[in-house]
Design a protein around this motif. Structure first.
Motif, PDB file in Angstrom:
ATOM      1  N   UNK A 105       1.457  11.154  10.570  1.00 16.51           N
ATOM      2  CA  UNK A 105       0.082  10.992  11.047  1.00 16.51           C
ATOM      3  C   UNK A 105      -0.767  12.181  10.602  1.00 16.51           C
ATOM      4  N   UNK A 106      -1.896  11.897   9.951  1.00 14.44           N
ATOM      5  CA  UNK A 106      -2.797  12.938   9.452  1.00 14.44           C
ATOM      6  C   UNK A 106      -4.043  12.991  10.336  1.00 14.44           C
ATOM      7  N   UNK A 107      -3.967  13.757  11.407  1.00 12.40           N
ATOM      8  CA  UNK A 107      -5.059  13.824  12.372  1.00 12.40           C
ATOM      9  C   UNK A 107      -6.139  14.806  11.921  1.00 12.40           C
ATOM     10  N   UNK A 111       0.833  -1.203   0.000  1.00 11.54           N
ATOM     11  CA  UNK A 111       0.000   0.000   0.000  1.00 11.54           C
ATOM     12  C   UNK A 111       0.865   1.250   0.000  1.00 11.54           C
ATOM     13  N   UNK A 112       0.316   2.328  -0.550  1.00 12.08           N
ATOM     14  CA  UNK A 112       1.013   3.607  -0.542  1.00 12.08           C
ATOM     15  C   UNK A 112       0.893   4.289   0.807  1.00 12.08           C
ATOM     16  N   UNK A 113      -0.269   4.178   1.440  1.00 13.14           N
ATOM     17  CA  UNK A 113      -0.528   4.848   2.714  1.00 13.14           C
ATOM     18  C   UNK A 113      -1.621   4.078   3.442  1.00 13.14           C
ATOM     19  N   UNK A 114      -1.799   4.410   4.707  1.00 13.94           N
ATOM     20  CA  UNK A 114      -2.878   3.814   5.498  1.00 13.94           C
ATOM     21  C   UNK A 114      -4.035   4.799   5.583  1.00 13.94           C
ATOM     22  N   UNK A 115      -5.166   4.410   5.034  1.00  9.32           N
ATOM     23  CA  UNK A 115      -6.371   5.220   5.154  1.00  9.32           C
ATOM     24  C   UNK A 115      -6.937   5.154   6.568  1.00  9.32           C
ATOM     25  N   UNK A 116      -6.537   4.121   7.310  1.00  8.22           N
ATOM     26  CA  UNK A 116      -7.030   3.970   8.677  1.00  8.22           C
ATOM     27  C   UNK A 116      -6.075   3.109   9.493  1.00  8.22           C
ATOM     28  N   UNK A 117      -5.733   3.588  10.674  1.00  6.41           N
ATOM     29  CA  UNK A 117      -5.115   2.761  11.702  1.00  6.41           C
ATOM     30  C   UNK A 117      -5.893   3.041  12.972  1.00  6.41           C
ATOM     31  N   UNK A 127       9.897   4.921  10.017  1.00  5.59           N
ATOM     32  CA  UNK A 127      10.996   4.313   9.247  1.00  5.59           C
ATOM     33  C   UNK A 127      10.581   4.024   7.812  1.00  5.59           C
ATOM     34  N   UNK A 128       9.322   3.625   7.618  1.00  4.15           N
ATOM     35  CA  UNK A 128       8.819   3.287   6.285  1.00  4.15           C
ATOM     36  C   UNK A 128       8.316   4.505   5.518  1.00  4.15           C
ATOM     37  N   UNK A 129       8.286   5.669   6.180  1.00  8.36           N
ATOM     38  CA  UNK A 129       7.705   6.886   5.598  1.00  8.36           C
ATOM     39  C   UNK A 129       6.270   6.622   5.146  1.00  8.36           C
ATOM     40  N   UNK A 130       5.548   5.903   5.980  1.00  3.07           N
ATOM     41  CA  UNK A 130       4.165   5.514   5.688  1.00  3.07           C
ATOM     42  C   UNK A 130       3.206   6.537   6.293  1.00  3.07           C
ATOM     43  N   UNK A 131       2.587   7.339   5.449  1.00  2.00           N
ATOM     44  CA  UNK A 131       1.599   8.305   5.913  1.00  2.00           C
ATOM     45  C   UNK A 131       0.334   7.553   6.313  1.00  2.00           C
ATOM     46  N   UNK A 132      -0.263   7.929   7.448  1.00  2.00           N
ATOM     47  CA  UNK A 132      -1.404   7.187   7.976  1.00  2.00           C
ATOM     48  C   UNK A 132      -2.434   8.121   8.583  1.00  2.00           C
TER      49      UNK A 132
END
Length: 431
Positions: A164-166, A123-129, A144-149
């Motif tokens: 983190x996109x709050x 996946x490119x990013x997490x739409x939800x965690x 570390x993974x530069x994973x936007x979530x």
């Protein structure tokens, strides 16, 4: 300056325990060879098979965890949100898929981490965690993974994280507003915080303590665990102390158990529940004493208005969902999707749909169009954590006549405690 660099030490402790969307996304975006989650091939349910696919992931609580009543509808709303994006033409020559990589962690941090590791290269990013402790568990790996979530939680630590996109008010300011509201409205002079012993509970507890000290009211706490059968200690503490106010930083089932037992024992004080504490099911069923207590004694705070609200965003959400039973968790899932859309659009406009490109885009997004679901100032991430954090809270009272069982009592209230607090560390770390 990146948000992540502003509070390295405080966020490290937590790990141990956007210009607006709606602008042009430019021409077809490019991705580096092998960029995770971006393919030239169309999405599995593509509307336009000439477009490539951006895969997003969701790690939720879908079946048996304490917040599955939140996780299932919010995931459905997010899927509807991205279908709408695809119907509007997608982003930068791509459509977006949030169907292939949706998994159930049941709010267990170890399971959440395992599922993330299985998903991260797809996946490119997490739409939800979903969840504060679960997201904290994977936070070092997200960095570390530069994973936007996009988190399905509201801890104040997210204000300090680039990945983190709050959205909306965090638990800390929400609890400050709850205390100020109780003092202003009911003249409360004592309070007890019943909280989960995790990041969700700690952030709310931190805000409540700050506001209690500012208002000079008596303050006690009791930790509890998820499960209606595990609330005996909380009930005993409420009945022993008889506080004017009980702040409930728990899930809906536990709210029901606590109100039912304390009301039967004669407790007449007030309860305020943090955002994850509400479900319309609290007004349903055969337990008439519990229902009566919820109607009379309970107030629910939320970061945005309910499902039936008349705003462009709420209207678009209801149309996209179609015939569903109204549920405010749909609203949460929909609102949480706007920042990620803005970041993907910016990365696409930059011609860089990679992990590096996404993280660069986060730092360029300074305003988010929530289509009226949040005030304009809620989408300004350009400042430091203190200046960027949105602090307004919606207060709701139970009302069986409303679609989701609540009616707005006070609209985006910001009390003096939240207004005057300097957010230099996450509230769980504030002394």
């Amino acid at each position: 300056m990146p948000r992540a660099s502003r509070l390295v030490s405080a966020v490290a402790v937590l790990a141990l325990g956007l210009s607006a969307c709606g602008g042009s996304s430019g021409g077809p975006a490019t991705a580096a060879p092998g960029a995770p989650g971006v393919t030239k091939e169309p999405c599995p349910e593509a509307i336009d098979k000439s477009k490539g696919c951006i895969y997003l992931g969701a790690i939720s609580d879908l079946t048996s965890g304490p917040f599955h009543e939140l996780g299932a509808p919010l995931t459905r709303a997010q899927q509807a949100f991205w279908r709408r994006v695809n119907l509007q033409g997608g982003i930068g020559g791509y459509e977006v898929d949030l169907t292939r990589h949706v998994v159930d962690s049941r709010y267990d941090p170890a399971t959440h981490q395992r599922l993330y590791r299985q998903m991260k290269d797809k996946v490119l990013a997490l739409a939800q965690t979903l969840g504060s402790p679960t997201t904290a568990r994977i936070l070092p790996e997200l960095r570390a993974d530069k994973m936007v979530a996009a988190p399905a939680s509201w801890v104040s630590a997210w204000e300090f994280e680039d990945v983190i996109l709050e959205s909306g008010t965090n638990y800390c300011f929400e609890s400050m507003n709850a205390v100020d509201y109780a003092v202003d409205t009911w003249k409360s002079k004592s309070m007890l915080v019943v909280h989960y012993d995790n990041d969700y509970g700690a952030d709310s507890l931190g805000g409540a303590r700050i506001a209690a000290e500012r208002n000079e009211i008596a303050f006690k706490t009791v930790a509890t665990a998820p499960g209606a059968e595990r609330q005996s200690a909380a009930v005993a503490a409420i009945l022993a102390d008889k506080p004017d106010l009980v702040l409930l930083t728990v899930g809906p089932a536990d709210v029901g158990a606590i109100l039912a037992q304390t009301s039967r024992a004669g407790y007449q004080g007030r309860f305020i529940g943090n955002t994850p504490a509400w479900s319309k099911a609290l007004l349903e069923g055969e337990d008439t004493e519990r229902i009566a207590a919820v109607k009379k004694q309970f107030v629910y705070v939320s970061p945005w208005k309910a499902f039936a609200t008349d705003s462009p965003g709420h209207t678009a959400m209801r149309r996209a969902l179609g015939a569903v039973r109204p549920n405010d968790n749909y609203t949460s899932g929909w609102v949480w999707s706007y920042p990620l859309k803005a970041v993907i659009q910016r990365a696409a406009a930059n011609g860089d749909l990679t992990r590096d490109g996404m993280l660069k885009a986060v730092r360029q997004v300074t305003r988010i169009d929530y289509e009226g679901m949040l005030p304009a100032q809620a989408g300004d991430f350009s400042g430091d954590p203190d200046s960027a954090a949105f602090r307004g809270t919606v207060f709701n009272v139970p009302d069986p006549g409303e679609l989701t069982g609540v009616r707005v009592a006070r609209d985006f209230f910001t009390g003096p405690s939240a207004r005057g607090h300097k957010l230099t560390v996450p509230c769980s770390q504030a002394s």
